[in-house]
Structures are given as C-alpha cells and as structure tokens.
Write an enzyme that holds these catalytic residues in place. Sequence first.
Site, short mmCIF file in Angstrom:
data_model
loop_
_atom_site.label_atom_id
_atom_site.label_comp_id
_atom_site.label_asym_id
_atom_site.label_seq_id
_atom_site.Cartn_x
_atom_site.Cartn_y
_atom_site.Cartn_z
N ASN A 1 -17.09 -52.53 86.73
CA ASN A 1 -16.54 -51.24 87.25
C ASN A 1 -17.94 -50.46 87.05
O ASN A 1 -18.24 -50.25 85.82
CB ASN A 1 -15.36 -50.58 86.61
CG ASN A 1 -15.32 -49.31 87.04
OD1 ASN A 1 -16.01 -48.69 88.04
ND2 ASN A 1 -14.36 -48.37 86.27
N LYS B 1 -18.59 -47.43 87.75
CA LYS B 1 -18.23 -46.20 87.80
C LYS B 1 -19.32 -45.47 88.63
O LYS B 1 -19.75 -45.90 89.66
CB LYS B 1 -18.13 -45.83 86.37
CG LYS B 1 -17.57 -46.44 85.51
CD LYS B 1 -17.03 -45.70 83.99
CE LYS B 1 -16.52 -46.89 83.16
NZ LYS B 1 -15.54 -46.15 82.48
N HIS C 1 -7.25 -46.01 88.31
CA HIS C 1 -8.17 -46.20 87.12
C HIS C 1 -8.04 -44.87 86.43
O HIS C 1 -7.63 -43.89 87.00
CB HIS C 1 -9.79 -46.28 87.68
CG HIS C 1 -10.74 -46.31 86.19
ND1 HIS C 1 -11.02 -45.31 85.36
CD2 HIS C 1 -11.19 -47.64 85.90
CE1 HIS C 1 -11.75 -45.91 84.43
NE2 HIS C 1 -11.77 -47.47 84.54
N GLU D 1 -9.79 -42.86 84.89
CA GLU D 1 -10.38 -41.64 85.04
C GLU D 1 -10.04 -41.05 86.38
O GLU D 1 -10.18 -39.58 86.72
CB GLU D 1 -11.95 -42.03 85.23
CG GLU D 1 -12.55 -42.43 84.04
CD GLU D 1 -13.61 -43.44 83.72
OE1 GLU D 1 -14.19 -43.75 84.96
OE2 GLU D 1 -13.89 -44.06 82.75
N GLU E 1 -5.83 -51.32 80.85
CA GLU E 1 -6.87 -50.30 80.06
C GLU E 1 -6.25 -49.15 79.19
O GLU E 1 -6.16 -48.19 79.81
CB GLU E 1 -7.67 -49.70 80.99
CG GLU E 1 -8.48 -51.03 82.01
CD GLU E 1 -9.56 -50.41 82.66
OE1 GLU E 1 -10.76 -51.15 82.57
OE2 GLU E 1 -9.74 -49.47 83.37
N GLY F 1 -14.87 -46.74 77.39
CA GLY F 1 -15.90 -46.18 77.26
C GLY F 1 -16.32 -45.51 75.70
O GLY F 1 -17.11 -44.85 75.53
N SER G 1 -13.98 -51.33 76.54
CA SER G 1 -15.16 -51.62 75.65
C SER G 1 -15.13 -53.21 75.36
O SER G 1 -15.29 -53.46 74.27
CB SER G 1 -14.84 -50.86 74.23
OG SER G 1 -14.89 -49.31 74.45
C1 PEP Z 1 -13.78 -49.11 82.85
O1 PEP Z 1 -14.44 -48.37 83.33
O2 PEP Z 1 -12.54 -49.88 83.45
C2 PEP Z 1 -13.93 -49.70 81.37
C3 PEP Z 1 -13.07 -50.69 80.75
O3 PEP Z 1 -15.00 -49.12 80.57
P1 PEP Z 1 -15.57 -49.63 79.52
O4 PEP Z 1 -15.76 -51.17 79.37
O5 PEP Z 1 -17.26 -49.17 79.34
O6 PEP Z 1 -14.71 -49.17 78.19
#
Ligand code: PEP
Length: 248
Positions: free
Chosen positions: A11, A13, A95, A97, A166, A172, A210
């Site tokens: 992803n 983003k 997601h 976000e 998630e 992040g 992460s």
């Molecule tokens: C994501 O954006 O779905 C995500 C898991 O980000 P990160 O791996 O940076 O935590």
Amino acid sequence: MSKPERWVIGNWKMNGSLASNAALLEAVRAQPAPAVKVAVCAPFPYLHQLQQALSGSDVQSGAQDVCEQGAGAYTGQVSAAMLREFGTSVVLVGHSERRQFNAESSELVAAKAAAALAAGLTPIICVGETLAQRQAGLAEATVAAQLAPCASLFAAASANVVVAYEPVWAIGTGITATPVEAQAMHAFIRAQLILISPSAASVSVLYGGSVKASNAKELFSQPDIDGGLIGGASLVAADFLSIVSAAA
Ligand code: PEP
C-alpha cells in the site's frame, strides 16, 4: 475446501512520482516467490503506469479505494469499472486512514467491496481496532462489527475476497502486534468467517501494521496469518521483496 492463498500487498498510500515509481516497479516485477500472490496498490493517477510497468509480470495492480456507485454525479470518485479499464485487479476498502479521515462506515465499506466484486475485482477488506478500543477490551467486538456488514459477501464470494487485519495502533507507528497478539485476532477472525459461512474458511486473512523485513517471517509463520498488507516497507524494493520471500 481450498486453503487460503498467501498474499503480500503493498500500500503506497499517497506516495510516489512517475520517476520513483518506475524504479520501484522495475525491481518489484521480478518478484521472487511465485507461490505468493503479490500486488501493489498505488494512487489513482499512477494506475496506467502500473498497467504498463507490470504487464507480463505476476505482480498485480491495485488501487486504494473505489466508489460504491457505478457511475454518475459523484465528483472526485472512481468506479470499479474504471479501475478494471486500467488493469487493476485488487482494491483496498475500509483502510483505517479512510475510516478515520473520510468517515467511512462499515456499511459503506461493505458496499464498496460489493461494487468491486461485481466488477471482477478482489476487495481487500481492512479491519482493526484503535488502541483505546483494545485497552477497553473491545478489540474483538470492534473487528466483528466491522466484518458483519460484509457477511453476505463472505458467504457468496469467499474465493474472491481477502481480509486484512490492521490494528490501528500498529499502522505507520513502528509498533508491530506481537506474533501471539496477531495470531489471536486472526484466529478470531477465521472463526467469525466460518460462522458466517463454512466456505469462508478459504478467505485469506492478512496482517498489516509495521511489517518489516525483520519481523515478517515470524508473523507469517503463525497458522492463521496468510500474508501481509505492507505500507512503509512497500516503498523500498529490497524490503518489499524480502517480505514477499518471507511469505513463501
Ligand atoms: C498500511 O498502510 O496498510 C500499513 C500497514 O502501513 P505500515 O506498514 O507502514 O504500518
């Protein structure tokens, strides 16, 4: 009953440029683990670039959102049919976000997943609790409530739907759920899916939050973790490819 497939999905983003994407895609298209399904989800303006750069490779092109409507007066939105025209085969829905910054409800997320499926796309349905919800003992209830509006999709189209767990507190932040914490929630999600429909036992359930080259192998070796949704580390080709290898 088929087993869940292994997936690693990047992803990006709201990151990238034509030049930096070209270098990243050139490296990523030689993905090292054919048994793992790999996709990258880019911002809309770059989908044509993905279509061209990934042509002839096993890496799938993905988007980060889709409109639940088919066409019409929905300024700023992008339909599932448009995504298909640009060679996209997977799309993230819900997601955290988007739930946070665009106030997307779980009902809207289910409608987006249904629109994606109807157009022949694989929706990656993202769920996860906030830190406050976890600390209040509400992690499982939160995730169950997020999954519930998608129940009919899991029952009817389990082969073409993916779930990504998630935890919001791990996205992040550099804080990863421990393999034990992640496995516990994945086992819960698997049980919820099977309650909805026995055929949903084959739905892949990915972990995101992460994931790095250094922790991917241990996370992906948990029995109910079928791969990962990767944010930051998907922007670095060597890290992403190492995470793909860890899922094999
Ligand atoms: C994501 O954006 O779905 C995500 C898991 O980000 P990160 O791996 O940076 O935590």
